[in-house]
Write an enzyme that holds these catalytic residues in place. Structure first.
Site, mmCIF file in Angstrom:
data_model
loop_
_atom_site.group_PDB
_atom_site.id
_atom_site.type_symbol
_atom_site.label_atom_id
_atom_site.label_comp_id
_atom_site.label_asym_id
_atom_site.label_seq_id
_atom_site.Cartn_x
_atom_site.Cartn_y
_atom_site.Cartn_z
ATOM 1 N N ARG A 25 45.086 56.916 -18.465
ATOM 2 C CA ARG A 25 44.647 57.879 -19.487
ATOM 3 C C ARG A 25 44.246 57.179 -20.783
ATOM 4 O O ARG A 25 43.331 57.619 -21.473
ATOM 5 C CB ARG A 25 45.757 58.894 -19.757
ATOM 6 C CG ARG A 25 45.870 59.878 -18.627
ATOM 7 C CD ARG A 25 46.999 60.821 -18.823
ATOM 8 N NE ARG A 25 46.892 61.928 -17.889
ATOM 9 C CZ ARG A 25 47.898 62.702 -17.534
ATOM 10 N NH1 ARG A 25 49.100 62.496 -18.031
ATOM 11 N NH2 ARG A 25 47.721 63.682 -16.690
ATOM 12 N N LYS A 37 50.566 76.187 -1.782
ATOM 13 C CA LYS A 37 50.586 77.651 -1.795
ATOM 14 C C LYS A 37 49.219 78.295 -1.960
ATOM 15 O O LYS A 37 48.437 77.888 -2.823
ATOM 16 C CB LYS A 37 51.476 78.118 -2.947
ATOM 17 C CG LYS A 37 52.928 77.823 -2.694
ATOM 18 C CD LYS A 37 53.756 78.498 -3.744
ATOM 19 C CE LYS A 37 55.224 78.406 -3.404
ATOM 20 N NZ LYS A 37 56.048 78.771 -4.536
ATOM 21 N N GLY A 73 46.596 66.211 -8.731
ATOM 22 C CA GLY A 73 47.507 65.066 -8.663
ATOM 23 C C GLY A 73 47.516 64.314 -7.347
ATOM 24 O O GLY A 73 47.272 63.102 -7.310
ATOM 25 N N GLY A 132 45.712 70.626 -14.045
ATOM 26 C CA GLY A 132 45.651 72.052 -14.373
ATOM 27 C C GLY A 132 44.295 72.451 -14.930
ATOM 28 O O GLY A 132 43.760 73.514 -14.596
HETATM 29 P P1 AMP Z 1 49.636 71.787 -4.902
HETATM 30 O O1 AMP Z 1 50.472 71.426 -6.075
HETATM 31 O O2 AMP Z 1 49.517 73.250 -4.649
HETATM 32 O O3 AMP Z 1 48.305 71.059 -4.862
HETATM 33 O O4 AMP Z 1 50.449 71.289 -3.633
HETATM 34 C C1 AMP Z 1 50.809 69.986 -3.434
HETATM 35 C C2 AMP Z 1 51.999 69.970 -2.544
HETATM 36 O O5 AMP Z 1 51.679 70.573 -1.301
HETATM 37 C C3 AMP Z 1 52.506 68.589 -2.221
HETATM 38 O O6 AMP Z 1 53.744 68.445 -2.827
HETATM 39 C C4 AMP Z 1 52.598 68.596 -0.703
HETATM 40 O O7 AMP Z 1 53.791 68.006 -0.232
HETATM 41 C C5 AMP Z 1 52.594 70.056 -0.378
HETATM 42 N N1 AMP Z 1 52.165 70.298 1.013
HETATM 43 C C6 AMP Z 1 51.022 69.971 1.588
HETATM 44 N N2 AMP Z 1 51.033 70.285 2.881
HETATM 45 C C7 AMP Z 1 52.237 70.821 3.170
HETATM 46 C C8 AMP Z 1 52.875 71.311 4.336
HETATM 47 N N3 AMP Z 1 52.241 71.317 5.502
HETATM 48 N N4 AMP Z 1 54.131 71.775 4.215
HETATM 49 C C9 AMP Z 1 54.766 71.757 3.042
HETATM 50 N N5 AMP Z 1 54.231 71.303 1.901
HETATM 51 C C10 AMP Z 1 52.975 70.828 1.953
#
Ligand code: AMP
Length: 416
Positions: free
Chosen positions: A35, A218, A374, A397
């Site tokens: 950064r 999610k 990230g 974000g």
């Molecule tokens: P996000 O912050 O929504 O981009 O999600 C990132 C997170 O999604 C990471 O910590 C991953 O470990 C999690 N993730 C990705 N695939 C899976 C999965 N199949 N089961 C559980 N967590 C997951």
């Protein structure tokens, strides 16, 4: 709005909001200075053109003055990167004299803006049982004192540059409110310009076929992204934990995989809308599953729509990777946000690292590729492909909100 390339900085003091929120180890040494380095072109430009710098940033999330989060820890490194001495103002609200004394070619770093509640404009120290009236009064009070806080920062300088994309989605004193004090003398720094151009390249001027790869945990946190992207893309690859909600929405069996039952109707709506618009959605076809959420857990490959009970999806399988690679390599524009497996566990990072490789290959073949978020950025960096894709965003974000189609306050404040 001014332009950093054409603005005359001679003899002027520029107050520059940067994102120096870098990770520090227990000895307060910087463990990743990306950064800081990414802000250097802007800072150097001001000095080269005869101006002086008042640099401001936040570090961490202190709720009061806390030496752990002092920007003092990074002064030396900033000075080395800049190739110029950098003075330090231990209180961002009491820097009048130091700012006034700055001569062309000199720089001053202000102490952590977030030592003050006024930076974010959110009340602090409210009792847990505070009533709604007390909360409202505290909010009003901090918003009121935020004006003076902002005016003070603005008083140090002749012009304002925002180069902190990482906080562009926040309407804070230093990222947005301060701009109004410089109606004729406000501009983006190079990093912000680069980020804005990258977003425009995918959201406004995409070459087709345009593929978005959206992964992560999610659906709920990516729903707005999917809805905004669907009309713009040709192909949507949905992977990672959020993919299982879509697979269930199609009637698949997902065993114990991560999913959100309450979002199944929305997932069905997105799938139906994609069909109606003639967009292709590629869910994973094969999944690596385990019986425990553990890097060392024994795993096997199964069809993604037939995950047995007691097993959960941890990574996409090679058949999904092959299918997605074909789509990615046939694209002219690719946007990627979010891992397609549990990236933090090396045994289940395979699919995500493969996407990083696919993006590098697509870029070499002439596609425009943008990586944000990230884990996706970490995957590209880990593979050594950061300069083999078209653009790696510095804002998690902020990038997410931008691809949701939101107007970011930090950008709007300069443009308006
Ligand atoms: P996000 O912050 O929504 O981009 O999600 C990132 C997170 O999604 C990471 O910590 C991953 O470990 C999690 N993730 C990705 N695939 C899976 C999965 N199949 N089961 C559980 N967590 C997951």
């Amino acid at each position: 709005m001014q332009n950093i390339d054409t603005y005359d900085f001679t003899g002027k003091k520029a107050i520059v909001r940067v994102d120096f929120n870098v990770p520090l180890n227990e000895n307060f040494e910087i463990t990743d200075d990306t950064r800081i380095r990414r802000a250097m072109p802007t800072l150097k430009k001001v000095l080269e053109k005869g101006g002086s710098l008042i640099i401001m940033s936040h570090l961490g999330r202190p709720k009061k003055v806390d030496p752990k989060f002092s920007l003092r820890h990074i002064v030396k490194h900033v000075s080395e990167c800049l190739g110029a001495p950098v003075a330090f103002a231990p209180d961002c609200q009491k820097a009048d004299e130091m700012a006034a004394a700055l001569k062309p070619g000199e720089a001053l770093l202000l102490e952590n803006l977030r030592y003050y509640a006024e930076e974010e404009g959110k009340p602090r120290g409210l009792a847990e049982d505070a009533t709604d009236e007390e909360k409202a009064a505290a909010k009003k009070a901090v918003k009121e004192s935020q004006k003076e806080f902002t005016r003070k920062l603005a008083s140090y300088a002749d012009c304002y540059i925002n180069d902190a994309f990482g906080t562009a989605h926040r309407a804070h004193a230093s990222t947005a409110l301060i701009a109004k004090y410089f109606p004729e003398d406000k501009m983006f720094g190079y990093l912000m310009e680069g980020e804005i151009k990258a977003i425009d390249n995918v959201l406004k001027n995409a070459q087709h076929p345009f593929t978005a790869i959206i992964g992560g945990s999610k659906v709920s946190s990516k729903l707005a992204v999917l809805e905004n992207l669907l009309p713009k893309v040709d192909n949507l690859i949905i992977g990672g934990g959020m993919g299982y909600t879509f697979i269930k929405a199609e009637g698949g069996k997902i065993g114990d995989s991560l999913h959100e039952d309450d979002l199944i109707p929305q997932a069905q709506e997105i799938l139906a809308k994609a069909k109606e618009l003639g967009k292709k959605v590629y869910l994973s076809v094969q999944t690596r599953v385990t019986q425990a959420f553990d890097n060392e857990a024994p795993s096997k490959l199964v069809p993604s729509h037939e995950i047995p009970d007691g097993w959960e999806g941890m990574d996409c399988g090679p058949k999904s990777s092959e299918m997605w690679r074909e789509v990615i390599l046939a694209s002219k524009t690719v946007l990627w946000n979010g891992p397609v497996g549990v990236f933090e566990m090396p045994n289940f990072a395979v699919g995500t690292l493969q996407i990083a490789k696919d993006l590098a290959d697509a870029t070499a073949a002439g596609a425009y590729t943008l990586v944000g978020g990230g884990d996706s950025v970490a995957a590209v960096t880990q593979m050594g492909y950061a300069d083999k894709v078209s653009y790696v965003s510095t804002g998690g974000g902020a990038m997410l909100e931008a691809i949701e189609g939101k107007d970011l306050p930090g950008i709007a404040a300069i443009r308006d």
